[in-house]
Design a protein around this motif. Structure first.
Motif, PDB file in Angstrom:
ATOM      1  N   THR A 146     137.331  14.948  60.229  1.00 54.68           N
ATOM      2  CA  THR A 146     136.082  14.700  60.935  1.00 54.68           C
ATOM      3  C   THR A 146     135.200  13.849  60.027  1.00 54.68           C
ATOM      4  O   THR A 146     135.103  14.103  58.825  1.00 54.68           O
ATOM      5  CB  THR A 146     135.356  16.008  61.289  1.00 54.68           C
ATOM      6  N   LYS A 149     129.468  12.757  60.746  1.00 52.46           N
ATOM      7  CA  LYS A 149     128.796  12.445  61.995  1.00 52.46           C
ATOM      8  C   LYS A 149     128.690  13.722  62.812  1.00 52.46           C
ATOM      9  O   LYS A 149     129.694  14.413  63.015  1.00 52.46           O
ATOM     10  CB  LYS A 149     129.594  11.386  62.759  1.00 52.46           C
ATOM     11  N   LEU A 150     127.519  14.051  63.274  1.00 54.15           N
ATOM     12  CA  LEU A 150     127.305  15.317  63.968  1.00 54.15           C
ATOM     13  C   LEU A 150     127.733  15.237  65.426  1.00 54.15           C
ATOM     14  O   LEU A 150     126.939  15.421  66.354  1.00 54.15           O
ATOM     15  CB  LEU A 150     125.834  15.733  63.857  1.00 54.15           C
ATOM     16  N   GLU A 151     129.010  14.976  65.647  1.00 51.79           N
ATOM     17  CA  GLU A 151     129.591  14.958  66.981  1.00 51.79           C
ATOM     18  C   GLU A 151     130.816  15.862  66.987  1.00 51.79           C
ATOM     19  O   GLU A 151     131.724  15.677  66.176  1.00 51.79           O
ATOM     20  CB  GLU A 151     129.984  13.541  67.401  1.00 51.79           C
ATOM     21  N   TYR A 152     130.825  16.824  67.905  1.00 51.30           N
ATOM     22  CA  TYR A 152     131.942  17.749  67.974  1.00 51.30           C
ATOM     23  C   TYR A 152     133.180  17.090  68.580  1.00 51.30           C
ATOM     24  O   TYR A 152     133.078  16.267  69.502  1.00 51.30           O
ATOM     25  CB  TYR A 152     131.573  18.976  68.817  1.00 51.30           C
ATOM     26  N   ARG A 153     134.335  17.458  68.073  1.00 50.43           N
ATOM     27  CA  ARG A 153     135.610  17.122  68.686  1.00 50.43           C
ATOM     28  C   ARG A 153     136.170  18.417  69.255  1.00 50.43           C
ATOM     29  O   ARG A 153     136.246  19.424  68.551  1.00 50.43           O
ATOM     30  CB  ARG A 153     136.569  16.520  67.654  1.00 50.43           C
ATOM     31  N   HIS A 173     131.141  22.943  60.686  1.00 48.92           N
ATOM     32  CA  HIS A 173     130.506  23.357  61.933  1.00 48.92           C
ATOM     33  C   HIS A 173     131.570  23.621  62.994  1.00 48.92           C
ATOM     34  O   HIS A 173     132.432  22.763  63.236  1.00 48.92           O
ATOM     35  CB  HIS A 173     129.568  22.276  62.459  1.00 48.92           C
ATOM     36  N   GLU A 182     129.223  19.769  74.584  1.00 49.80           N
ATOM     37  CA  GLU A 182     128.100  20.555  74.087  1.00 49.80           C
ATOM     38  C   GLU A 182     127.240  20.971  75.272  1.00 49.80           C
ATOM     39  O   GLU A 182     126.318  20.261  75.680  1.00 49.80           O
ATOM     40  CB  GLU A 182     127.288  19.747  73.081  1.00 49.80           C
ATOM     41  N   ARG A 264     133.076  19.793  63.701  1.00 50.10           N
ATOM     42  CA  ARG A 264     132.407  18.596  63.214  1.00 50.10           C
ATOM     43  C   ARG A 264     131.948  18.819  61.780  1.00 50.10           C
ATOM     44  O   ARG A 264     131.932  19.953  61.281  1.00 50.10           O
ATOM     45  CB  ARG A 264     131.210  18.245  64.090  1.00 50.10           C
ATOM     46  N   THR A 265     131.559  17.724  61.124  1.00 53.04           N
ATOM     47  CA  THR A 265     130.897  17.780  59.828  1.00 53.04           C
ATOM     48  C   THR A 265     129.703  16.834  59.886  1.00 53.04           C
ATOM     49  O   THR A 265     129.561  16.030  60.801  1.00 53.04           O
ATOM     50  CB  THR A 265     131.849  17.381  58.678  1.00 53.04           C
ATOM     51  N   GLY A 266     128.860  16.924  58.885  1.00 59.35           N
ATOM     52  CA  GLY A 266     127.684  16.066  58.860  1.00 59.35           C
ATOM     53  C   GLY A 266     126.875  16.294  57.609  1.00 59.35           C
ATOM     54  O   GLY A 266     127.298  16.996  56.685  1.00 59.35           O
ATOM     55  N   ARG A 270     132.321  14.874  54.808  1.00 58.30           N
ATOM     56  CA  ARG A 270     133.500  14.587  55.601  1.00 58.30           C
ATOM     57  C   ARG A 270     134.443  15.778  55.457  1.00 58.30           C
ATOM     58  O   ARG A 270     134.499  16.403  54.396  1.00 58.30           O
ATOM     59  CB  ARG A 270     134.201  13.311  55.140  1.00 58.30           C
TER      60      ARG A 270
END
Length: 456
Positions: A146, A149-153, A173, A182, A264-266, A270
């Protein structure tokens, strides 16, 4: 990582099989078309069998098929998904009847189908054909990265637990949702946040957080850290995947059905992830040192005349070996979970005892009560046959014909009982000397002086 298996396949549509210990397989394949993956109970082509065909029909589409019968269960267009000149990575997963396949690095499958009559998968086979030879590199598990970027996969879940390994400096996260987006309601678990100093559980992205605990040094940028997330009847728990210790937990008074997870990570981090078979998550608790045995409860009633201390096995009931959430035909339904899922009568060995408990198919394991705790067992026995009756009783009163389902570590017979608790009807063990029926529920062993006992 699991051991990698290198395989070459000829243009002959003959599967090469190997055993699998988890509910997913990751592989890289180099072929011009028709990369076929079979999921079977044994090391041969025999019904029941799933087939995932990637890049068939001249590398134009992919399908899922069961038992070599048509029409295909699902078919999608996938032009040029495989390549004869380079390795392409994929994963195939099967959880609670959900068979899915996806590309390496992508949590969301490109093809998926739910089997209403799933079977236990013990072997994976690979082959190529229709003018194509193939080279394969096969391993268990799925790994992906990941970005900062604070976007979930998102990916699907089919059980009440998720096991993951995370390597990153901080800010792991994980969210649990009712869809691949989300959307509220949503649980969020932040591990190693705030520069790797604390962790929280958050609900619907709202503050204040439901739980906040200090966790200095929880994450490491140079090594994987293993975690288990469990949700059941509103109880959300995060465990250390190595020791089984609870890091934090929270009970939602109005739980919702969880069908997907996101990662995600942020905040400058990474992450590298390994998402393992969901049903294996309960195994971590088996690594814990055994706690003291549950305290003895005083018998509330003395056994009346004619009530024996043990009863012979009767009727047509037998114990059948099973594993990973699989339910044998004819299994005895003992009750239902608070979600409405049926619970089956099961038993499993633990600390020298054979303990009656419950099988929760969607969790991929049976649960047995012992020593004040709930213990998940991926291998167990299920009670099959009948007829059966459930007789109300209390204390140490064991009715004639009660079915002995196991024994304590000291050799005392244990009977099969059930109780109504917090919207569930849950099966467990009746220990006559304690005068109660013990059930496993929400991670604990709970005792009830009034219960029903199974008779045959």
């Amino acid at each position: 990582m699991a051991n990698i298996l290198d395989v070459s396949t000829e243009d002959n549509l003959q599967y090469q099989f190997f055993p699998i210990s988890s509910g997913s397989v990751q592989f890289k394949v180099r072929t011009a078309n028709d990369a076929h993956v079979a999921l079977t109970m044994g090391p041969q082509e025999s019904d029941p069998m799933y087939e995932v065909m990637i890049g068939g029909w001249g590398n134009t589409k992919s399908v899922i098929r069961k038992n070599k019968t048509k029409p295909d269960k699902v078919e999608i267009e996938t032009p040029n998904i495989v390549n004869g000149g380079e390795f392409r990575g994929f994963w195939v997963r099967w959880d609670g009847g959900v068979v899915s396949a996806g590309r390496e690095g992508e949590a969301i499958p490109f093809i998926s189908w739910t089997d209403p009559e799933p079977f236990p998968v013990g072997f994976v086979g690979v082959c190529t054909g229709w003018g194509a030879t193939g080279s394969w590199k096969i391993e268990e598990g799925a790994e992906f990265d990941t970005p900062d970027k604070l976007e979930y996969r998102f990916g699907p879940v089919a059980a009440g637990s998720l096991e993951l390994n995370y390597r990153g400096p901080h800010n792991c996260h994980v969210c649990l949702t009712s869809g691949p987006a989300e959307v509220d309601p949503m649980y969020e678990i932040i591990l190693g946040g705030w520069e790797n100093t604390q962790s929280v559980i958050r609900y619907c992205r709202q503050k204040p957080d439901k739980v906040t605990v200090p966790t200095p040094g929880l994450m490491n940028a140079n090594e994987f850290r293993r975690f288990i997330i469990e949700w059941k009847c509103g109880r959300l728990a995060v465990r250390d995947g190595t020791t089984g210790q609870v890091i934090m937990e929270w009970v939602d008074p109005a739980p919702f059905p969880v069908t997907h997870f996101g990662v995600r990570t942020g905040y400058g981090a990474r992450g590298n992830w390994r998402i393992l078979h969901f049903a294996r998550a309960g195994a971590a608790s088996q690594q814990l040192p055994p706690p003291p045995s549950a305290p003895t409860a005083a018998a509330l009633f003395s056994a009346p005349p004619g009530y024996p201390s043990s009863a012979p096995v009767g009727g047509g009931l037998v114990w059948v070996d099973a594993y990973a959430g699989n339910v044998p035909p004819g299994a005895v339904v003992g009750g239902q979970d608070c979600s409405g899922e049926p619970l089956y009568v099961a038993r499993a060995p633990h600390e020298g005892a054979t303990l009656p408990g419950k099988l929760v198919g969607s969790h991929g394991c049976a649960y047995v009560p012992w020593g004040g705790q709930e213990h998940g067992k991926p291998e167990y026995q299920v009670l099959v046959g009948g007829p059966v009756n459930w007789v109300p009783t209390s204390g140490s009163n064991i009715p004639p014909g009660s079915f002995p389902g196991g024994e304590t570590e000291d050799g005392e017979p244990l009977f099969v009982g059930r109780v109504n608790h917090e919207g569930s009807i849950t099966t467990g063990k009746v220990q006559q000397s304690h005068g109660v029926c013990y059930i496993s529920f929400g991670g604990q062993e709970l005792g009830f002086p009034e219960y029903e006992v199974l008779t045959s």
